[in-house]
Scaffold this motif. Structure first.
Motif, PDB file in Angstrom:
ATOM      1  N   GLU A   1     105.168  57.514  -3.571  1.00 55.87           N
ATOM      2  CA  GLU A   1     104.991  58.321  -2.347  1.00 55.87           C
ATOM      3  C   GLU A   1     104.233  59.569  -2.769  1.00 55.87           C
ATOM      4  O   GLU A   1     104.772  60.429  -3.451  1.00 55.87           O
ATOM      5  CB  GLU A   1     106.367  58.690  -1.772  1.00 55.87           C
ATOM      6  CG  GLU A   1     106.358  59.083  -0.327  1.00 55.87           C
ATOM      7  CD  GLU A   1     106.089  57.906   0.621  1.00 55.87           C
ATOM      8  OE1 GLU A   1     105.025  57.931   1.264  1.00 55.87           O
ATOM      9  OE2 GLU A   1     106.914  56.994   0.690  1.00 55.87           O
TER      10      GLU A   1
ATOM     11  N   PHE B   1     103.208  62.064  -1.060  1.00 56.52           N
ATOM     12  CA  PHE B   1     103.624  63.294  -0.385  1.00 56.52           C
ATOM     13  C   PHE B   1     104.958  63.077   0.355  1.00 56.52           C
ATOM     14  O   PHE B   1     105.939  63.741   0.075  1.00 56.52           O
ATOM     15  CB  PHE B   1     102.533  63.739   0.607  1.00 56.52           C
ATOM     16  CG  PHE B   1     102.843  65.028   1.317  1.00 56.52           C
ATOM     17  CD1 PHE B   1     102.490  66.252   0.766  1.00 56.52           C
ATOM     18  CD2 PHE B   1     103.504  65.031   2.540  1.00 56.52           C
ATOM     19  CE1 PHE B   1     102.796  67.441   1.413  1.00 56.52           C
ATOM     20  CE2 PHE B   1     103.809  66.220   3.201  1.00 56.52           C
ATOM     21  CZ  PHE B   1     103.444  67.419   2.631  1.00 56.52           C
TER      22      PHE B   1
ATOM     23  N   HIS C   1      94.933  59.915  -0.652  1.00 58.92           N
ATOM     24  CA  HIS C   1      96.205  59.967   0.085  1.00 58.92           C
ATOM     25  C   HIS C   1      97.393  59.350  -0.625  1.00 58.92           C
ATOM     26  O   HIS C   1      98.528  59.656  -0.290  1.00 58.92           O
ATOM     27  CB  HIS C   1      96.031  59.326   1.462  1.00 58.92           C
ATOM     28  CG  HIS C   1      95.469  60.273   2.470  1.00 58.92           C
ATOM     29  ND1 HIS C   1      96.260  61.153   3.173  1.00 58.92           N
ATOM     30  CD2 HIS C   1      94.211  60.511   2.852  1.00 58.92           C
ATOM     31  CE1 HIS C   1      95.499  61.881   3.968  1.00 58.92           C
ATOM     32  NE2 HIS C   1      94.242  61.521   3.791  1.00 58.92           N
TER      33      HIS C   1
HETATM   34  O1  GMT Z   1     102.668  55.058   2.981  1.00 60.00           O
HETATM   35  C1  GMT Z   1     101.698  54.294   3.094  1.00 60.00           C
HETATM   36  O2  GMT Z   1     101.659  53.189   2.583  1.00 60.00           O
HETATM   37  C2  GMT Z   1     100.495  54.739   3.896  1.00 60.00           C
HETATM   38  C3  GMT Z   1      99.701  55.712   3.123  1.00 60.00           C
HETATM   39  C4  GMT Z   1      98.346  55.912   3.765  1.00 60.00           C
HETATM   40  O3  GMT Z   1      97.464  56.294   3.025  1.00 60.00           O
HETATM   41  O4  GMT Z   1      98.178  55.719   4.945  1.00 60.00           O
HETATM   42  O5  GMT Z   1     100.425  56.941   3.045  1.00 60.00           O
HETATM   43  C5  GMT Z   1     100.074  57.818   2.038  1.00 60.00           C
HETATM   44  O6  GMT Z   1      99.493  58.926   2.684  1.00 60.00           O
HETATM   45  C6  GMT Z   1     100.383  59.777   3.402  1.00 60.00           C
HETATM   46  C7  GMT Z   1      99.553  60.885   4.052  1.00 60.00           C
HETATM   47  O7  GMT Z   1      98.874  61.638   3.098  1.00 60.00           O
HETATM   48  C8  GMT Z   1     101.452  60.334   2.459  1.00 60.00           C
HETATM   49  O8  GMT Z   1     102.349  61.176   3.169  1.00 60.00           O
HETATM   50  C9  GMT Z   1     102.233  59.145   1.871  1.00 60.00           C
HETATM   51  O9  GMT Z   1     103.147  59.669   0.920  1.00 60.00           O
HETATM   52  C10 GMT Z   1     101.276  58.185   1.172  1.00 60.00           C
HETATM   53  N1  GMT Z   1     102.011  56.969   0.828  1.00 60.00           N
HETATM   54  C11 GMT Z   1     102.173  56.584  -0.441  1.00 60.00           C
HETATM   55  O10 GMT Z   1     101.785  57.233  -1.404  1.00 60.00           O
HETATM   56  C12 GMT Z   1     102.924  55.312  -0.627  1.00 60.00           C
END
Ligand code: GMT
Length: 375
Positions: A282, A284, A121
């Motif tokens: 990020e 996504f 993720h």
């Molecule tokens: O943003 C976060 O810190 C949480 C994280 C998670 O794994 O719960 O989010 C990630 O997963 C999301 C769903 O796939 C993506 O939309 C976010 O971009 C991703 N966050 C990061 O890569 C920081």
């Protein structure tokens, strides 16, 4: 199929994607078993195809750290045996992928084979997973998964470049429920927040450092000098008090509203003129996709997979991470040009439709069939 879904029961990110995926799979007839340490927030209703199994970790004075991974693996074994799961799908590699590997080995001794799919993720790869305290386990458990998916091309590439991955990673992007996330008529709320016709700018996140919310405050302070506007910040997390202090230091506190965690984000998004996502990392950017589905153009950084969602010059603008002046110029450009703003709102919705649940769910189903068929 009988599918076990393992995730973090969080308000956003991977937890929400996993929960919404499970709900969607159940709605088309699959039997879905959620295995987590607490009920996921969006799972507060009855469905005949959805089951919830809580992982509880027995405490003992010897344990300074509770061995959650062992308890999770034991629960996966229990549910797989008793519910006859066809597949285990874990979301966020740490520690779910290694717990699933352990469960799979235990099940082998019982003569049961269950394939494991790991969905990567973001910070499990780009931040936490790279730490030497996790890296060997992450690499091993990804390689040992029967199937691996990543939520963006950028995350897939990051995984290949940071870990020694021998298997194929399938990109299945995140999705959006367009029935829920759509612009709603909420003009009376807008009037309450922006009584003099100010523009409403918005951001929502878990207020972690990687989100660089301080950039949003700096951008807002500069934009406000050119375009009367207000800023709505939704969510909560470790950076919140520092951000509140920055708002006071920059003299914009009275024009910034902190709403805290909000279940009905789509209602707040329906009021917004622009959405900010200025993250340093990020994979996504689900929050940006939610905004776009509500016809809100996005001002973003170029971190990770964001440019795969927010198309520069079409659905909003993309700047280099931390390039505050460029973000200010882009924000003012949209807010001052009504024709451009209207066009970008329409483009944002059109782009969001590329990630509709109806389009992405069959990608998961096809992938499940392939992995189950292969193993
Ligand atoms: O943003 C976060 O810190 C949480 C994280 C998670 O794994 O719960 O989010 C990630 O997963 C999301 C769903 O796939 C993506 O939309 C976010 O971009 C991703 N966050 C990061 O890569 C920081």
């Amino acid at each position: 199929m009988k599918i076990g879904i393992i995730c973090y029961p969080t308000y956003g990110g991977s937890g929400v994607v996993a929960t919404e995926l499970g709900k969607a799979l159940a709605s088309v007839g699959h039997e879905v078993h959620f295995i987590t340490y607490t009920q996921p927030p969006r799972l507060d209703f009855f469905s005949e195809n959805i089951f919830y199994h809580e992982v509880s970790v027995a405490s003992y004075p010897l344990f300074e750290y509770l061995p959650y991974e062992s308890a999770l693996a034991s629960k996966m074994v229990d549910v797989t045996v008793n519910e006859q799961l066809d597949l285990i799908h874990v979301h966020y590699a740490i520690p779910h992928a290694s717990a699933a590997y352990l469960a799979k080995q235990i099940l082998k001794y019982k003569g049961i084979h269950v394939p494991v799919i790991t969905t990567l993720h973001g910070t499990d790869i780009t931040l936490v997973g790279r730490d030497p305290s996790f890296e060997p386990v992450v690499t091993f458990s990804i390689n040992e998964s029967d199937g691996v998916t990543a939520v963006s091309e950028s995350l897939r590439d990051d995984t290949y470049s940071s870990f020694e991955i021998l298997s194929n990673i399938e990109v299945i992007p995140n999705f959006i429920d367009l029935e829920r996330f759509k612009k709603q008529p909420k003009e009376h709320f807008k009037l309450a927040i922006c009584p003099n016709g100010e523009k409403l700018l918005m951001h929502t996140s878990n207020f972690r450092k990687v989100k660089r919310i301080e950039d949003i405050i700096h951008v807002f302070a500069k934009v406000q000098k050119q375009v009367p506007s207000k800023l709505l910040l939704v969510g909560d997390g470790p950076e919140r008090s520092g951000i509140e202090a920055l708002c006071r230091d920059l003299g914009v506190a009275s024009d910034v509203r902190f709403l805290g965690k909000l279940d009905t984000i789509e209602e707040a998004l329906s009021l917004a003129d622009l959405f900010f996502l200025t993250s340093e990392k990020e994979s996504f950017g689900l929050a940006a996709l939610e905004a776009m589905a509500c016809e809100v153009p996005v001002i973003s950084s170029d971190a990770g997979g964001i440019p795969e969602v927010n198309i520069h010059g079409v659905t909003g603008f993309v700047s280099k991470i931390g390039d505050i002046d460029d973000m200010v110029a882009n924000t003012v450009k949209i807010l001052k040009d009504e024709a451009l703003h209207t066009q970008m709102k329409a483009n944002a919705l059109a782009r969001a439709k590329d990630f509709s649940l109806e389009k992405i769910l069959p990608m998961y189903e096809r992938y499940y069939e392939k992995i189950v068929g292969q193993s």
